[in-house]
Scaffold this active site. Structure first.
Site, PDB file in Angstrom:
ATOM      1  N   HIS A 296      15.621 -59.611  13.998  1.00 19.20           N
ATOM      2  CA  HIS A 296      14.763 -58.472  14.339  1.00 19.20           C
ATOM      3  C   HIS A 296      14.988 -58.101  15.798  1.00 19.20           C
ATOM      4  O   HIS A 296      15.089 -58.965  16.662  1.00 19.20           O
ATOM      5  CB  HIS A 296      13.288 -58.846  14.129  1.00 19.20           C
ATOM      6  CG  HIS A 296      12.352 -57.739  14.518  1.00 19.20           C
ATOM      7  ND1 HIS A 296      12.013 -56.722  13.651  1.00 19.20           N
ATOM      8  CD2 HIS A 296      11.714 -57.472  15.680  1.00 19.20           C
ATOM      9  CE1 HIS A 296      11.205 -55.884  14.268  1.00 19.20           C
ATOM     10  NE2 HIS A 296      10.998 -56.312  15.504  1.00 19.20           N
TER      11      HIS A 296
ATOM     12  N   ASP B 175      -0.598 -55.135   8.403  1.00 19.20           N
ATOM     13  CA  ASP B 175       0.152 -54.601   9.551  1.00 19.20           C
ATOM     14  C   ASP B 175       0.195 -53.078   9.499  1.00 19.20           C
ATOM     15  O   ASP B 175       0.043 -52.420  10.526  1.00 19.20           O
ATOM     16  CB  ASP B 175       1.570 -55.174   9.595  1.00 19.20           C
ATOM     17  CG  ASP B 175       2.332 -54.596  10.780  1.00 19.20           C
ATOM     18  OD1 ASP B 175       1.845 -54.745  11.916  1.00 19.20           O
ATOM     19  OD2 ASP B 175       3.363 -53.936  10.567  1.00 19.20           O
TER      20      ASP B 175
ATOM     21  N   ARG C  53      -3.613 -48.725  15.787  1.00 21.29           N
ATOM     22  CA  ARG C  53      -3.126 -48.978  17.163  1.00 21.29           C
ATOM     23  C   ARG C  53      -2.427 -47.751  17.717  1.00 21.29           C
ATOM     24  O   ARG C  53      -2.581 -47.413  18.895  1.00 21.29           O
ATOM     25  CB  ARG C  53      -2.156 -50.177  17.162  1.00 21.29           C
ATOM     26  CG  ARG C  53      -2.853 -51.521  16.962  1.00 21.29           C
ATOM     27  CD  ARG C  53      -1.838 -52.605  16.653  1.00 21.29           C
ATOM     28  NE  ARG C  53      -0.874 -52.771  17.725  1.00 21.29           N
ATOM     29  CZ  ARG C  53       0.360 -53.271  17.559  1.00 21.29           C
ATOM     30  NH1 ARG C  53       0.762 -53.657  16.361  1.00 21.29           N
ATOM     31  NH2 ARG C  53       1.160 -53.403  18.583  1.00 21.29           N
TER      32      ARG C  53
ATOM     33  N   SER D 244       2.280 -58.441  14.594  1.00 26.23           N
ATOM     34  CA  SER D 244       2.837 -57.366  13.774  1.00 26.23           C
ATOM     35  C   SER D 244       4.264 -57.712  13.336  1.00 26.23           C
ATOM     36  O   SER D 244       4.612 -57.637  12.149  1.00 26.23           O
ATOM     37  CB  SER D 244       2.812 -56.063  14.581  1.00 26.23           C
ATOM     38  OG  SER D 244       3.588 -55.078  13.979  1.00 26.23           O
TER      39      SER D 244
ATOM     40  N   LYS E 161       5.348 -59.658   9.208  1.00 21.75           N
ATOM     41  CA  LYS E 161       6.281 -59.051   8.248  1.00 21.75           C
ATOM     42  C   LYS E 161       7.436 -60.006   7.955  1.00 21.75           C
ATOM     43  O   LYS E 161       7.919 -60.095   6.833  1.00 21.75           O
ATOM     44  CB  LYS E 161       6.812 -57.720   8.803  1.00 21.75           C
ATOM     45  CG  LYS E 161       5.758 -56.620   8.789  1.00 21.75           C
ATOM     46  CD  LYS E 161       6.228 -55.349   9.466  1.00 21.75           C
ATOM     47  CE  LYS E 161       6.219 -55.458  10.958  1.00 21.75           C
ATOM     48  NZ  LYS E 161       6.307 -54.225  11.715  1.00 21.75           N
TER      49      LYS E 161
HETATM   50  N1  URA Z   1       7.367 -53.322  16.294  1.00 20.17           N
HETATM   51  C1  URA Z   1       6.527 -53.773  15.329  1.00 20.17           C
HETATM   52  O1  URA Z   1       6.934 -54.070  14.209  1.00 20.17           O
HETATM   53  N2  URA Z   1       5.232 -53.893  15.647  1.00 20.17           N
HETATM   54  C2  URA Z   1       4.736 -53.591  16.861  1.00 20.17           C
HETATM   55  O2  URA Z   1       3.557 -53.754  17.074  1.00 20.17           O
HETATM   56  C3  URA Z   1       5.621 -53.120  17.845  1.00 20.17           C
HETATM   57  C4  URA Z   1       6.949 -53.000  17.542  1.00 20.17           C
END
Ligand code: URA
Length: 446
Positions: free
Chosen positions: A87, A166, A173, A188, A192
């Site tokens: 990621h 999320d 947010r 967040s 995932k």
């Molecule tokens: N990327 C994400 O998946 N979540 C966030 O809160 C910020 C960047």
């Protein structure tokens, strides 16, 4: 607290700097998803309290697990190899996912890569892949399983059933100015990835002008938080801090970046894109237990690159996901912008900087990115940097190629382009993005 939990008490506790218990955090996450006991304005109030008061490691780990548990969790135990993902926190010109996933798969790693879309000046892997005619990123669970088993990788969007908390929290947010909170970002991202059912994860935290985190102390704090919370959640994890002051590679924009990714898999990509893709893929191979050292893992990945095995994996991925595999040999089949304008050097000099943020914003104004989540992107438009930092240029030399569709969008992007390439009289003392890898945390860094 005596009696049933109440949202107002949880909000007050965090507002006053208290530490939330696992029960309170679970109550919050379940309430945010189901609406039970929590109105959206109360969820937003707690997000703001967390933004100001923060969360310690234990609270962040609890929040992450509660969010991961809010939906479906994949189980890949039937696959005959390690399941590892990567990621990135997002950058400009970062097409490494398209390169490293097939390279890692060619080395025996299974990569269920769940990616996102571009927002603001940073690009998104899903938008890039969708520039390939026919490429689909949405699949049913059984199809995902079958593609992953067959090809060794799948590149897809998040499914509705995964970590729904999320999606709900991020939407709030986004409109309550609470995105930039390290515990909330950590939870967040990792919720995932935990729901993805992977055994190990390589994280690329970008730092610099073109990154979400512009300053090194903030980027380091995020990297450490991700590393510690991910480890506490039982993931094998490596986190790299990498420079994002100048774009990665030469191309910015969806089809242009796909073309550069294919060229990299053909062994003729830019040096920085190749080096970072190989390094990240090598960490995936090492975390997957398929090499004894990072040097050995890098050698395996380079072999997959040089032998063309990575390219062939990408071809199979494109075919299985409905895309036109002919683009690998005939890039002219990718969407092309109707107009190309050269942005030329106003004088002689040396390229001291290529500002990733300005180039990313200019590319977004051309239509390659989206200002809001609901915007659509134009796969064909973008920018090709014809010079690299440190290079000497002559007056009138082409610095940037602007691929555009409408005169209006070119006009909007021009002021940013004018400020994006910084020329100096002499060779610059330091080059942006050097070194590219600023720091590495976690196992297998030797
Ligand atoms: N990327 C994400 O998946 N979540 C966030 O809160 C910020 C960047």
């Amino acid at each position: 607290m005596v009696g049933p939990l109440r949202a107002v008490d949880v909000i007050r506790k965090k507002r006053d700097g208290g530490k939330l218990t696992p029960e309170e955090i679970a109550f919050f996450v379940q309430g945010a998803v189901s609406g039970t006991g929590w109105m959206p304005y109360q969820v937003s109030a707690l997000l703001m309290a967390i933004y100001f008061r923060g969360m310690d490691l234990e609270e962040t780990a609890c929040l992450t697990q509660a969010m991961a548990a809010s939906g479906q969790r994949w189980d890949w135990s039937d696959l005959p190899g390690p399941v590892v993902d990567k990621h990135s926190t997002g950058g400009v010109g970062d097409k490494t996912s398209l390169i490293l996933a097939p390279l890692a798969a060619a080395c025996g790693v299974y990569v269920p890569m769940m990616s996102g879309r571009g927002l603001g000046h940073t690009g998104g892997t899903l938008d890039k892949l969708e520039a390939i005619p026919g490429f689909r990123v949405e699949w049913e669970p059984e199809q995902i399983r079958s593609i992953l088993r067959d090809v060794g990788l799948i590149m897809m969007g998040p499914t509705a059933a995964m970590a729904p908390a999320d999606r709900i929290l991020y939407a709030l947010r986004d409109v309550t100015a609470t995105v930039e909170s390290i515990p909330l970002i950590t939870a967040s991202i990792l919720s995932k990835k935990i729901a993805e059912g992977i055994a190990a994860l390589v994280l690329d935290v970008k730092c610099g002008r073109g990154a979400f985190m512009k300053h090194r102390p903030d980027a380091e704090a995020l990297a450490l938080s991700l590393q510690q919370v991910g480890t506490a959640a039982g993931l094998r994890l490596v986190t790299l801090l990498t420079a994002m002051d100048a774009p990665l590679g030469c191309c910015i924009g969806n089809a242009l970046e796909v073309k550069e990714a294919i060229e990299t898999l053909q062994g003729r990509g830019p040096e920085d894109v190749t080096a970072l893709s190989v390094r990240l893929a090598a960490h995936m191979v090492l975390l997957g237990g398929l090499a004894d050292s990072l040097a050995q893992a890098e050698a395996r990945v380079r072999q997959a690159l040089q032998s063309g095995q990575g390219l062939e994996r990408f071809r199979r991925c494109v075919m299985q996901q409905g895309g036109d595999p002919r683009v690998l040999d005939r890039p002219e089949l990718l969407p092309q912008a109707p107009h190309v304008e050269a942005w030329r050097a106003p004088r002689a000099g040396y390229v001291a900087a290529l500002h990733a943020d300005r180039l990313g914003q200019a590319s977004m104004l051309l239509g390659a990115g989206r200002a809001r989540l609901e915007d659509t992107v134009d796969p064909a438009v973008g920018i090709v940097c014809r010079v690299r930092p440190g290079q000497k240029v002559s007056p009138g030399e082409c610095l940037l190629e602007v691929h555009y569709r409408q005169d209006q969008s070119l006009k909007a992007a021009l002021p940013l382009l004018e400020q994006a390439v910084i020329l100096e009289d002499g060779p610059p003392a330091a080059l942006p993005n050097e070194p590219l890898v600023l720091h590495t945390w976690g196992a297998g860094t030797a």
